[in-house]
Design an enzyme around this catalytic site. Structure first.
Site, PDB file in Angstrom:
ATOM      1  CG  ASN A  27       2.588  23.381  26.239  1.00 52.73           C
ATOM      2  OD1 ASN A  27       1.785  22.723  27.084  1.00 52.73           O
ATOM      3  ND2 ASN A  27       1.814  24.298  26.233  1.00 52.73           N
ATOM      4  CD1 TRP A  28       4.243  17.573  24.575  1.00 51.94           C
ATOM      5  CD2 TRP A  28       4.063  15.850  26.180  1.00 51.94           C
ATOM      6  NE1 TRP A  28       5.134  16.566  24.295  1.00 51.94           N
ATOM      7  CE2 TRP A  28       5.668  15.433  25.281  1.00 51.94           C
ATOM      8  CE3 TRP A  28       4.389  14.678  27.155  1.00 51.94           C
ATOM      9  CZ2 TRP A  28       6.368  14.936  24.960  1.00 51.94           C
ATOM     10  CZ3 TRP A  28       5.251  13.622  27.088  1.00 51.94           C
ATOM     11  CH2 TRP A  28       6.092  13.018  25.750  1.00 51.94           C
ATOM     12  CE  LYS A  29      -1.376  23.892  24.798  1.00 53.91           C
ATOM     13  NZ  LYS A  29      -2.123  24.801  23.985  1.00 53.91           N
ATOM     14  CG  HIS A  42       0.450  28.496  27.991  1.00 58.69           C
ATOM     15  ND1 HIS A  42      -0.831  28.312  27.562  1.00 58.69           N
ATOM     16  CD2 HIS A  42       1.433  28.015  26.929  1.00 58.69           C
ATOM     17  CE1 HIS A  42      -1.193  27.851  26.204  1.00 58.69           C
ATOM     18  NE2 HIS A  42      -0.076  27.475  25.796  1.00 58.69           N
ATOM     19  CD  GLU A  66      -3.519  26.256  26.421  1.00 61.15           C
ATOM     20  OE1 GLU A  66      -2.738  25.961  27.074  1.00 61.15           O
ATOM     21  OE2 GLU A  66      -3.898  26.928  25.772  1.00 61.15           O
ATOM     22  CD  GLU A  76       2.331  30.083  22.508  1.00 59.91           C
ATOM     23  OE1 GLU A  76       2.508  28.927  22.140  1.00 59.91           O
ATOM     24  OE2 GLU A  76       1.369  29.381  23.711  1.00 59.91           O
ATOM     25  N   GLY A  89      -4.581  26.256  19.006  1.00 58.11           N
ATOM     26  CA  GLY A  89      -5.591  25.630  19.297  1.00 58.11           C
ATOM     27  C   GLY A  89      -6.984  25.217  18.917  1.00 58.11           C
ATOM     28  CB  SER A 115      -3.131  26.422  14.264  1.00 59.99           C
ATOM     29  OG  SER A 115      -4.378  26.730  15.789  1.00 59.99           O
ATOM     30  N   GLY A 175       1.607  23.076  20.409  1.00 60.43           N
ATOM     31  CA  GLY A 175       0.738  22.217  21.263  1.00 60.43           C
ATOM     32  C   GLY A 175       0.296  20.988  20.934  1.00 60.43           C
ATOM     33  N   GLY A 176      -0.909  20.520  20.205  1.00 56.16           N
ATOM     34  CA  GLY A 176      -1.485  19.393  19.540  1.00 56.16           C
ATOM     35  C   GLY A 176      -0.333  18.773  19.203  1.00 56.16           C
TER      36      GLY A 176
HETATM   37  P1  13P Z   1      -1.116  24.225  19.072  1.00 55.30           P
HETATM   38  O1  13P Z   1      -0.621  24.414  18.442  1.00 55.30           O
HETATM   39  O2  13P Z   1      -2.517  23.144  19.838  1.00 55.30           O
HETATM   40  O3  13P Z   1      -2.280  25.767  18.642  1.00 55.30           O
HETATM   41  O4  13P Z   1      -1.426  25.034  21.075  1.00 55.30           O
HETATM   42  C1  13P Z   1      -0.011  26.020  21.046  1.00 55.30           C
HETATM   43  C2  13P Z   1       0.468  25.982  22.038  1.00 55.30           C
HETATM   44  O5  13P Z   1      -0.843  26.325  23.180  1.00 55.30           O
HETATM   45  C3  13P Z   1       1.428  25.927  22.577  1.00 55.30           C
HETATM   46  O6  13P Z   1       1.907  26.501  24.290  1.00 55.30           O
END
Ligand code: 13P
Length: 249
Positions: A9-11, A94, A96, A166, A172, A212, A233-234
């Site tokens: 997920n590149w956000k 998600h 967010e 998640e 994050g 993470s 994510g990251g």
């Molecule tokens: P991180 O891997 O950056 O913690 O993010 C996870 C995430 O929200 C994937 O959708």
């Protein structure tokens, strides 16, 4: 048999040029991967059409979609529009989207049903915040998110769904769930699917862990019997790290 899946997920990261380079790098590393893990990337909307031309082995996901089919919904992107540019998957629910855009379980149920009716495969996210874990409400929260978010889906619909657990406190933050914490919740989710749907739905469901996840901790998370991969994510923003996680299986 359920699939092993690693999704990125590149956000809201990368401009078009960087995103295209990242997609190309992921595609070329994916060709060399050692396992049969399914690799999915979810770039921003603006990149989807161009990125689709660059990938073959890697599958394409959006990060969200509209809850309505078409019409006067300024700024929204419909499931049909996503399908028309080659998108196969869509991340829904998600944390967010839930926290910053007020998406609740009822709205997510509507989005999930619409996405499925248009041939998109939802990657349905659930997860508790830290206070909910610490006060022992974590299982109630996940039960509510899944039972309302996926309400009314048939067994056939559920064959198209992927679930991502998640925990919000791990997203994050660099604080990853322990393998035992992940396994405990993934097992709870699988048992819940038996109760709400069917034994077969539960057995066939890929349940991904997100929060993470990195090349250094992926192997011990994925070693759990109910963890079928990750939503990253990251670490999905660097092709080597992302494929390092894929190769952790
Ligand atoms: P991180 O891997 O950056 O913690 O993010 C996870 C995430 O929200 C994937 O959708």
């Amino acid at each position: 048999m359920r699939k092993k899946i690693v999704a990125g997920n590149w956000k809201m990261n990368t401009l078009l040029k960087d995103g295209m380079e990242l997609a190309k790098a992921v595609e070329s590393l994916e060709k060399e991967k050692s396992s049969d893990t399914l690799v999915i990337i979810a770039p921003p909307y603006t990149h989807l059409s161009r990125v689709n031309d660059l990938i073959e082995g890697v599958k394409l996901s959006a990060q969200n979609c509209a809850s309505e089919e078409s019409g006067a919904y300024t700024g929204e992107i419909s499931p049909d529009m996503l399908v028309s540019v080659g998108v196969e998957y869509v991340i829904l629910g998600h944390s967010e989207r839930r926290a910053y855009y007020g998406e609740d379980n009822e709205l997510l149920n509507k989005k999930t049903k619409l996405a499925l009716s248009k041939g998109l495969k939802p990657i349905f996210c659930c997860g508790e915040v830290l206070e909910e874990r610490e006060s022992g409400k974590l299982f109630d929260v996940i039960r509510e998110q899944i039972s309302v978010g996926l309400a009314g889906l048939t067994k056939e619909d559920m064959d198209q769904v992927i679930i991502a657990y998640e925990p919000v406190w791990a997203i994050g933050t660099g604080v990853v769930a322990s393998p035992d914490q992940a396994q405990e919740m993934h097992k709870f989710i699988r048992d819940l699917l038996v109760e709400l749907f069917h034994q077969e739905v539960a057995e066939n469901m890929s349940i991904l862990y997100g929060g993470s996840c990195k090349p250094s901790n992926a192997a011990e998370l994925f070693a759990n019997p109910d963890v079928d991969g990750g939503l990253i994510g990251g670490a999905a923003l660097k092709a080597e790290d992302f494929l390092g996680i894929v190769n952790a299986y």
